[in-house]
Design a protein around this motif. Sequence first.
Motif, PDB file in Angstrom:
ATOM      1  N   GLY A 197      65.966  15.580  42.389  1.00  0.00           N
ATOM      2  CA  GLY A 197      65.367  16.585  43.256  1.00  0.00           C
ATOM      3  C   GLY A 197      65.358  17.963  42.620  1.00  0.00           C
ATOM      4  O   GLY A 197      64.377  18.703  42.722  1.00  0.00           O
ATOM      5  N   LEU A 198      66.457  18.333  41.947  1.00  0.00           N
ATOM      6  CA  LEU A 198      66.550  19.638  41.296  1.00  0.00           C
ATOM      7  C   LEU A 198      65.452  19.809  40.254  1.00  0.00           C
ATOM      8  O   LEU A 198      64.739  20.830  40.229  1.00  0.00           O
ATOM      9  CB  LEU A 198      67.931  19.783  40.647  1.00  0.00           C
ATOM     10  N   VAL A 199      65.291  18.795  39.408  1.00  0.00           N
ATOM     11  CA  VAL A 199      64.253  18.856  38.368  1.00  0.00           C
ATOM     12  C   VAL A 199      62.859  18.817  38.997  1.00  0.00           C
ATOM     13  O   VAL A 199      61.960  19.578  38.615  1.00  0.00           O
ATOM     14  CB  VAL A 199      64.432  17.697  37.373  1.00  0.00           C
ATOM     15  N   GLY A 200      62.696  17.923  39.968  1.00  0.00           N
ATOM     16  CA  GLY A 200      61.396  17.813  40.621  1.00  0.00           C
ATOM     17  C   GLY A 200      61.001  19.075  41.359  1.00  0.00           C
ATOM     18  O   GLY A 200      59.832  19.467  41.362  1.00  0.00           O
ATOM     19  N   GLY A 201      61.969  19.729  41.985  1.00  0.00           N
ATOM     20  CA  GLY A 201      61.676  20.969  42.694  1.00  0.00           C
ATOM     21  C   GLY A 201      61.222  22.075  41.761  1.00  0.00           C
ATOM     22  O   GLY A 201      60.322  22.862  42.094  1.00  0.00           O
ATOM     23  N   LEU A 202      61.856  22.151  40.583  1.00  0.00           N
ATOM     24  CA  LEU A 202      61.430  23.131  39.591  1.00  0.00           C
ATOM     25  C   LEU A 202      59.993  22.865  39.161  1.00  0.00           C
ATOM     26  O   LEU A 202      59.182  23.787  39.021  1.00  0.00           O
ATOM     27  CB  LEU A 202      62.370  23.083  38.384  1.00  0.00           C
ATOM     28  N   LEU A 203      59.652  21.581  38.982  1.00  0.00           N
ATOM     29  CA  LEU A 203      58.292  21.216  38.596  1.00  0.00           C
ATOM     30  C   LEU A 203      57.293  21.541  39.699  1.00  0.00           C
ATOM     31  O   LEU A 203      56.234  22.127  39.451  1.00  0.00           O
ATOM     32  CB  LEU A 203      58.224  19.726  38.255  1.00  0.00           C
ATOM     33  N   VAL A 204      57.630  21.163  40.935  1.00  0.00           N
ATOM     34  CA  VAL A 204      56.699  21.405  42.044  1.00  0.00           C
ATOM     35  C   VAL A 204      56.510  22.898  42.285  1.00  0.00           C
ATOM     36  O   VAL A 204      55.390  23.369  42.503  1.00  0.00           O
ATOM     37  CB  VAL A 204      57.197  20.714  43.327  1.00  0.00           C
ATOM     38  N   GLY A 205      57.604  23.663  42.248  1.00  0.00           N
ATOM     39  CA  GLY A 205      57.486  25.112  42.416  1.00  0.00           C
ATOM     40  C   GLY A 205      56.620  25.727  41.338  1.00  0.00           C
ATOM     41  O   GLY A 205      55.830  26.642  41.603  1.00  0.00           O
ATOM     42  N   THR A 206      56.744  25.219  40.114  1.00  0.00           N
ATOM     43  CA  THR A 206      55.901  25.696  39.025  1.00  0.00           C
ATOM     44  C   THR A 206      54.438  25.385  39.303  1.00  0.00           C
ATOM     45  O   THR A 206      53.555  26.241  39.149  1.00  0.00           O
ATOM     46  CB  THR A 206      56.336  25.045  37.699  1.00  0.00           C
ATOM     47  N   GLY A 207      54.175  24.149  39.730  1.00  0.00           N
ATOM     48  CA  GLY A 207      52.803  23.770  40.047  1.00  0.00           C
ATOM     49  C   GLY A 207      52.222  24.574  41.194  1.00  0.00           C
ATOM     50  O   GLY A 207      51.064  25.004  41.150  1.00  0.00           O
ATOM     51  N   LEU A 261      45.820  19.886  38.960  1.00  0.00           N
ATOM     52  CA  LEU A 261      46.858  20.736  39.536  1.00  0.00           C
ATOM     53  C   LEU A 261      47.542  20.034  40.702  1.00  0.00           C
ATOM     54  O   LEU A 261      48.749  20.222  40.929  1.00  0.00           O
ATOM     55  CB  LEU A 261      46.261  22.065  39.992  1.00  0.00           C
ATOM     56  N   ALA A 262      46.783  19.241  41.434  1.00  0.00           N
ATOM     57  CA  ALA A 262      47.375  18.474  42.534  1.00  0.00           C
ATOM     58  C   ALA A 262      48.401  17.479  42.000  1.00  0.00           C
ATOM     59  O   ALA A 262      49.486  17.312  42.574  1.00  0.00           O
ATOM     60  CB  ALA A 262      46.280  17.750  43.320  1.00  0.00           C
ATOM     61  N   PHE A 263      48.089  16.813  40.903  1.00  0.00           N
ATOM     62  CA  PHE A 263      49.058  15.906  40.282  1.00  0.00           C
ATOM     63  C   PHE A 263      50.293  16.667  39.810  1.00  0.00           C
ATOM     64  O   PHE A 263      51.424  16.214  39.994  1.00  0.00           O
ATOM     65  CB  PHE A 263      48.409  15.167  39.106  1.00  0.00           C
ATOM     66  N   LEU A 264      50.078  17.838  39.206  1.00  0.00           N
ATOM     67  CA  LEU A 264      51.185  18.635  38.701  1.00  0.00           C
ATOM     68  C   LEU A 264      52.126  19.044  39.821  1.00  0.00           C
ATOM     69  O   LEU A 264      53.361  18.966  39.674  1.00  0.00           O
ATOM     70  CB  LEU A 264      50.640  19.876  37.988  1.00  0.00           C
ATOM     71  N   ALA A 265      51.565  19.462  40.953  1.00  0.00           N
ATOM     72  CA  ALA A 265      52.382  19.930  42.060  1.00  0.00           C
ATOM     73  C   ALA A 265      52.916  18.789  42.923  1.00  0.00           C
ATOM     74  O   ALA A 265      53.693  19.032  43.848  1.00  0.00           O
ATOM     75  CB  ALA A 265      51.572  20.893  42.940  1.00  0.00           C
ATOM     76  N   THR A 266      52.512  17.565  42.621  1.00  0.00           N
ATOM     77  CA  THR A 266      52.952  16.405  43.393  1.00  0.00           C
ATOM     78  C   THR A 266      54.010  15.591  42.662  1.00  0.00           C
ATOM     79  O   THR A 266      54.890  14.999  43.293  1.00  0.00           O
ATOM     80  CB  THR A 266      51.755  15.493  43.721  1.00  0.00           C
TER      81      THR A 266
END
Length: 402
Positions: A116-126, A22-27
């Motif tokens: 950043g837009l794509v990464g933010g969606l991923l991090v928020g999901t994580g 989960l740390a990898f997912l949110a990072t």
Amino acid sequence: MSGPRRPAYKIAPDGLPAAVFLAFLATAGLFYVNIMAAIVDGLVSGLGFTDAQAGQVAAVNTYGAAIGAVLSIFTIARLPWRRTAIVCLVALIGIDLLSIWITGAAAMIALRSIHGLVGGLLVGTGMGVIGRTANPDRSFGMLLFVQFGLGGLGVLLLPRLVPLFGVAPLFLSLALFSLVTTVMLPFLPDYPPRPTPVSKPDDATGTVVWTPLILAVSALFLFQAANMALLAYIFRLGVVSGLSRNEASGALGLATWVALAGPLLVMILGRRYGRFGLLFVGMLLTLGGNALFHWSGYGVIYLLANCATGITWGLVVPYLFGMTAEFDSAGRTAAAASVISKLGLASGPLIASFILGSGAGFNVLINSALAAMALAMVLMLPPALALDRRARRNEKEEKVPL
């Protein structure tokens, strides 16, 4: 009657391997923040960007992440989080590989804002998924542990590779991180929303829940902005102050690994002793460590300052995120806190670029960061105290015999 059995290849939802995955997912979507000093220096020394232009690239990348994290507040409760994560990871790999071939500041700013837009969606999901775990504080501690551990390796090695290979190693490292995270996804369990809310029915008025939440996210914004304003230029600060590139990168790499003590303390201590005392001590060390950056020309002091601020950064942030995660069972407040965090992470380099671009110098930047951190301390302690008191009250109620 037991629930459905977990497939053999799925890891336990609240075990240590799950916390790591989960740390990898949110990072993955925001790992560039952990090697921001190397990226900013690489854009300046490798592509000839000005300090201001490099800071603006860092800022728009993270502002885009804030927008993406806003989207995650709505998607986390409506779309399958695993499918969202896969789409985001594939897109991030493509954007990072494309970034290798960009040489102009305007094009780089545009491309990294999409990243950043794509990464933010991923991090928020994580972050939302972490908010659904049994112990969010520990998971957030592991998140910082992974970020600091791999970030330390990045800032140690990448600045030394830029003079030889240009910016390619920077963006290849980001793509590799996303690829590894993609491989981990199938092994994570489903993490449905928790069936019951954390807050009690008598907290529904908002007096107990919303007031601490607003103070906590405000403190999170200021703390992240102040730290990132310095971190984005921390390598440049060392070099400008008279340290060699090897001295500066070596100090940053070592300090980032020493900083693992911060999230490690969170995972060990958890909420056993409450949050207030740890946050109070942590913020005092933060203020003292950042003040030492005024003497960055001395290698030992530069190292000590980075160690102190790294440890406290890794200590304070997990507790702030853990506080926000208590206010919602679906993980939406954790996702919302990630938005505020990214706004802070983006605003720091942007404000720093204006300060340095105006010719004010690093002393003004350090003093501005200290002022923001002091205000963050004032804001975070009351909600920490309120939540500690509520936890003690709940413990007493549980001990009362029926």
